[in-house]
Design an enzyme around this catalytic site. Structure first.
Site, PDB file in Angstrom:
ATOM      1  N   ASP A  11      23.178  34.276  33.910  1.00 31.23           N
ATOM      2  CA  ASP A  11      22.010  33.607  33.782  1.00 31.23           C
ATOM      3  C   ASP A  11      21.653  31.711  34.859  1.00 31.23           C
ATOM      4  O   ASP A  11      21.868  31.134  34.836  1.00 31.23           O
ATOM      5  CB  ASP A  11      21.672  32.673  32.407  1.00 31.23           C
ATOM      6  CG  ASP A  11      22.006  33.900  31.502  1.00 31.23           C
ATOM      7  OD1 ASP A  11      21.328  35.222  32.049  1.00 31.23           O
ATOM      8  OD2 ASP A  11      21.710  33.093  30.027  1.00 31.23           O
ATOM      9  N   ASP A  53      17.621  34.950  31.674  1.00 26.28           N
ATOM     10  CA  ASP A  53      16.886  35.054  30.197  1.00 26.28           C
ATOM     11  C   ASP A  53      15.582  35.434  31.272  1.00 26.28           C
ATOM     12  O   ASP A  53      15.225  35.231  31.974  1.00 26.28           O
ATOM     13  CB  ASP A  53      17.251  33.350  30.778  1.00 26.28           C
ATOM     14  CG  ASP A  53      18.084  33.320  29.160  1.00 26.28           C
ATOM     15  OD1 ASP A  53      17.789  33.989  28.371  1.00 26.28           O
ATOM     16  OD2 ASP A  53      18.399  31.932  28.716  1.00 26.28           O
ATOM     17  N   HIS A  55      12.222  35.939  29.159  1.00 26.75           N
ATOM     18  CA  HIS A  55      11.870  35.262  28.036  1.00 26.75           C
ATOM     19  C   HIS A  55      10.177  35.544  28.066  1.00 26.75           C
ATOM     20  O   HIS A  55       8.886  35.301  28.900  1.00 26.75           O
ATOM     21  CB  HIS A  55      12.051  33.631  27.716  1.00 26.75           C
ATOM     22  CG  HIS A  55      13.366  33.232  26.985  1.00 26.75           C
ATOM     23  ND1 HIS A  55      13.833  33.601  26.490  1.00 26.75           N
ATOM     24  CD2 HIS A  55      14.185  32.898  27.828  1.00 26.75           C
ATOM     25  CE1 HIS A  55      14.706  34.028  26.293  1.00 26.75           C
ATOM     26  NE2 HIS A  55      15.329  32.476  27.150  1.00 26.75           N
ATOM     27  N   HIS A  72      11.804  28.293  29.337  1.00 27.09           N
ATOM     28  CA  HIS A  72      12.302  27.817  30.204  1.00 27.09           C
ATOM     29  C   HIS A  72      12.136  29.690  30.379  1.00 27.09           C
ATOM     30  O   HIS A  72      12.201  30.341  29.892  1.00 27.09           O
ATOM     31  CB  HIS A  72      14.166  27.396  30.751  1.00 27.09           C
ATOM     32  CG  HIS A  72      14.484  28.054  29.232  1.00 27.09           C
ATOM     33  ND1 HIS A  72      14.507  27.687  27.407  1.00 27.09           N
ATOM     34  CD2 HIS A  72      15.251  29.002  29.117  1.00 27.09           C
ATOM     35  CE1 HIS A  72      15.225  28.686  26.452  1.00 27.09           C
ATOM     36  NE2 HIS A  72      15.920  29.043  28.128  1.00 27.09           N
ATOM     37  N   LYS A  97      18.184  40.150  29.354  1.00 22.87           N
ATOM     38  CA  LYS A  97      17.601  39.675  27.816  1.00 22.87           C
ATOM     39  C   LYS A  97      16.818  38.598  27.517  1.00 22.87           C
ATOM     40  O   LYS A  97      16.488  37.910  28.294  1.00 22.87           O
ATOM     41  CB  LYS A  97      19.044  38.962  27.391  1.00 22.87           C
ATOM     42  CG  LYS A  97      19.876  37.898  28.303  1.00 22.87           C
ATOM     43  CD  LYS A  97      20.761  37.247  27.975  1.00 22.87           C
ATOM     44  CE  LYS A  97      21.847  35.850  28.456  1.00 22.87           C
ATOM     45  NZ  LYS A  97      20.797  34.988  27.983  1.00 22.87           N
ATOM     46  N   CYS A 141      25.233  30.202  26.904  1.00 22.29           N
ATOM     47  CA  CYS A 141      24.834  31.456  27.329  1.00 22.29           C
ATOM     48  C   CYS A 141      26.814  32.191  28.071  1.00 22.29           C
ATOM     49  O   CYS A 141      26.710  33.478  27.538  1.00 22.29           O
ATOM     50  CB  CYS A 141      24.126  32.389  28.045  1.00 22.29           C
ATOM     51  SG  CYS A 141      22.509  32.265  27.585  1.00 22.29           S
TER      52      CYS A 141
END
Ligand code: VGL
Length: 193
Positions: A11, A53, A55, A72, A97, A141
């Protein structure tokens, strides 16, 4: 370096770096040591992976929808891009993810390759037994990824100079390092690679 090793950068995205939506203190300071680690793995012909990440706009991970974090790394936004100074090779394997609006997905083991292969399956298919970990954030993470890898029986080395923590509560990163060490992780410096 062991022939069954891979580098996994967790990340290292703009939103987790200074100026981003959820900045980790000095999160960008780890770019240089990680670039050196990338160079070592490239020279040795060993795999390099980078998790991200990714999202949706609406997810229970965000404060606005019941979570604890400001929005974020919303997919396809500049904040979700990898840090521009990170020298990811063109054949990097990206692990995505945080797609699921119901899940936090701190661990890269919750993520999949572009082909939809879970990280654990990918590692198995490639015969990767040892992970060298760097990235953000130490206490979320990186920790979750290290512990999940150890639980799966992988060897895990954490690159101390290539990680940085959120420390939402002071001391969390130090506790995370202790948890990773207790779980069987080895703490080394990128310079030792
Ligand atoms: C992370 C906080 C929230 C991380 C992700 O990448 O460590 N931290 N979401």
């Amino acid at each position: 370096m062991e022939r069954d090793a891979a580098l996994l950068i967790v990340d290292l995205q703009n939103d987790f770096c200074p100026g981003g939506a959820l900045p980790v203190w000095e999160g960008d300071k780890i770019v240089a040591p990680l670039n050196r680690a990338i160079a070592v793995f490239r020279r040795e012909g060993l795999p390099i992976l980078a998790s991200r990440d990714w999202h949706p706009v609406v997810t229970r991970h965000f404060k606005e929808y019941g979570g604890i974090w400001p929005a974020h790394c919303v997919r396809n936004t500049p904040g979700a891009r990898f840090h521009p100074d990170l020298h990811l090779p063109s054949d990097v394997t990206i692990i995505t993810k945080g797609n699921d609006p119901e899940e936090d997905s701190y661990s890269a083991f919750d993520g999949t390759t572009a082909d939809g292969l879970l990280l654990a399956k990918f590692l198995k298919a490639r015969g990767i037994e040892k992970l060298y970990l760097g990235g953000l954030a130490t206490d979320y993470c990186v920790k979750a990824t290290a512990l999940a890898g150890l639980m799966l029986g992988k060897k895990v080395a954490i690159l101390l100079d290539a990680i940085a923590g959120v420390d939402l509560t002071p001391g969390e990163s130090a506790q995370a390092l202790e948890a990773m060490r207790r779980g069987g992780g080895v703490l080394i410096r990128a310079g030792e690679l």
